[in-house]
Design a protein around this motif. Structure first.
Motif, PDB file in Angstrom:
ATOM      1  N   ALA A   1       0.824  -1.212   0.000  1.00 33.51           N
ATOM      2  CA  ALA A   1       0.000   0.000   0.000  1.00 33.51           C
ATOM      3  C   ALA A   1       0.861   1.266   0.000  1.00 33.51           C
ATOM      4  O   ALA A   1       0.524   2.250  -0.656  1.00 33.51           O
ATOM      5  CB  ALA A   1      -0.941  -0.004   1.199  1.00 33.51           C
TER       6      ALA A   1
ATOM      7  N   GLN B   1       2.083   2.133  -3.356  1.00 33.56           N
ATOM      8  CA  GLN B   1       1.017   2.611  -4.236  1.00 33.56           C
ATOM      9  C   GLN B   1       0.382   3.897  -3.709  1.00 33.56           C
ATOM     10  O   GLN B   1      -0.566   4.405  -4.282  1.00 33.56           O
ATOM     11  CB  GLN B   1      -0.072   1.531  -4.356  1.00 33.56           C
TER      12      GLN B   1
ATOM     13  N   SER C   1      -1.607   4.319  -1.444  1.00 29.53           N
ATOM     14  CA  SER C   1      -2.950   4.191  -0.886  1.00 29.53           C
ATOM     15  C   SER C   1      -2.834   4.191   0.630  1.00 29.53           C
ATOM     16  O   SER C   1      -1.831   3.760   1.190  1.00 29.53           O
ATOM     17  CB  SER C   1      -3.628   2.918  -1.389  1.00 29.53           C
ATOM     18  N   TYR C   2      -3.833   4.726   1.294  1.00 26.45           N
ATOM     19  CA  TYR C   2      -3.878   4.813   2.758  1.00 26.45           C
ATOM     20  C   TYR C   2      -2.822   5.735   3.359  1.00 26.45           C
ATOM     21  O   TYR C   2      -2.682   5.788   4.569  1.00 26.45           O
ATOM     22  CB  TYR C   2      -3.694   3.435   3.415  1.00 26.45           C
TER      23      TYR C   2
END
Length: 146
Positions: A12, A15, A17-18
């Motif tokens: 994650a 990428q 994300s979060y």
């Protein structure tokens, strides 16, 4: 029904994300809690093969993190944080209890402060005050033999 699951946050992080939630969670368990220190901690997990960074999800929402360093059958919890709205629900306890099985660990260690030492003691960790630590507050070594 509420479902707790663990995800690989290294993926994650790559990428992005979060990332905002991850930074919020790290800011509550790093010292000093600066943007630079949080980014250094994230980079540590991204670039250290002997570590895992787990996301704790509840009903597919990221609510916590657990960073662990792995050495043979020993795991050292480096960071653990649960968002305040989800604390006191037993989530951290559930996650820590899965670690010996997930990683085939015989020993789990953590270092903590006065605020969290009772959390580890309640899980059966033996605790010992760390003399002459580099922080300005008392720190404890917590050890659980599985």
């Amino acid at each position: 029904m509420d479902e707790i699951s663990l995800i690989d946050l290294k993926v994650a992080l790559n990428q992005n994300s979060y990332i905002d939630v991850i930074k919020t969670l790290f800011s509550s368990c790093t010292y000093p809690s600066t943007e630079e220190k949080v980014q250094d901690t994230i980079n540590y997990y991204l670039h250290t093969d002997s570590t895992d960074l787990l996301g704790i999800e509840k009903n597919n929402e990221l609510i916590g993190i657990l960073g662990i360093e792995l050495m043979l059958n020993k795991g050292i919890i480096k960071h653990i944080s649960i968002l305040p709205d989800f604390q006191k629900e037993g989530i951290g306890t559930k996650v820590i209890k899965t670690l010996p099985i997930k990683y085939d660990l015989n020993i789990i260690e953590a270092e903590t402060d006065n605020e969290s030492v009772s959390f580890y003691q309640n899980l059966g960790f033996m605790t010992q005050l760390i003399e002459n630590n580099s922080y300005s507050i008392p720190r404890y070594l917590c050890v659980l033999r599985a």
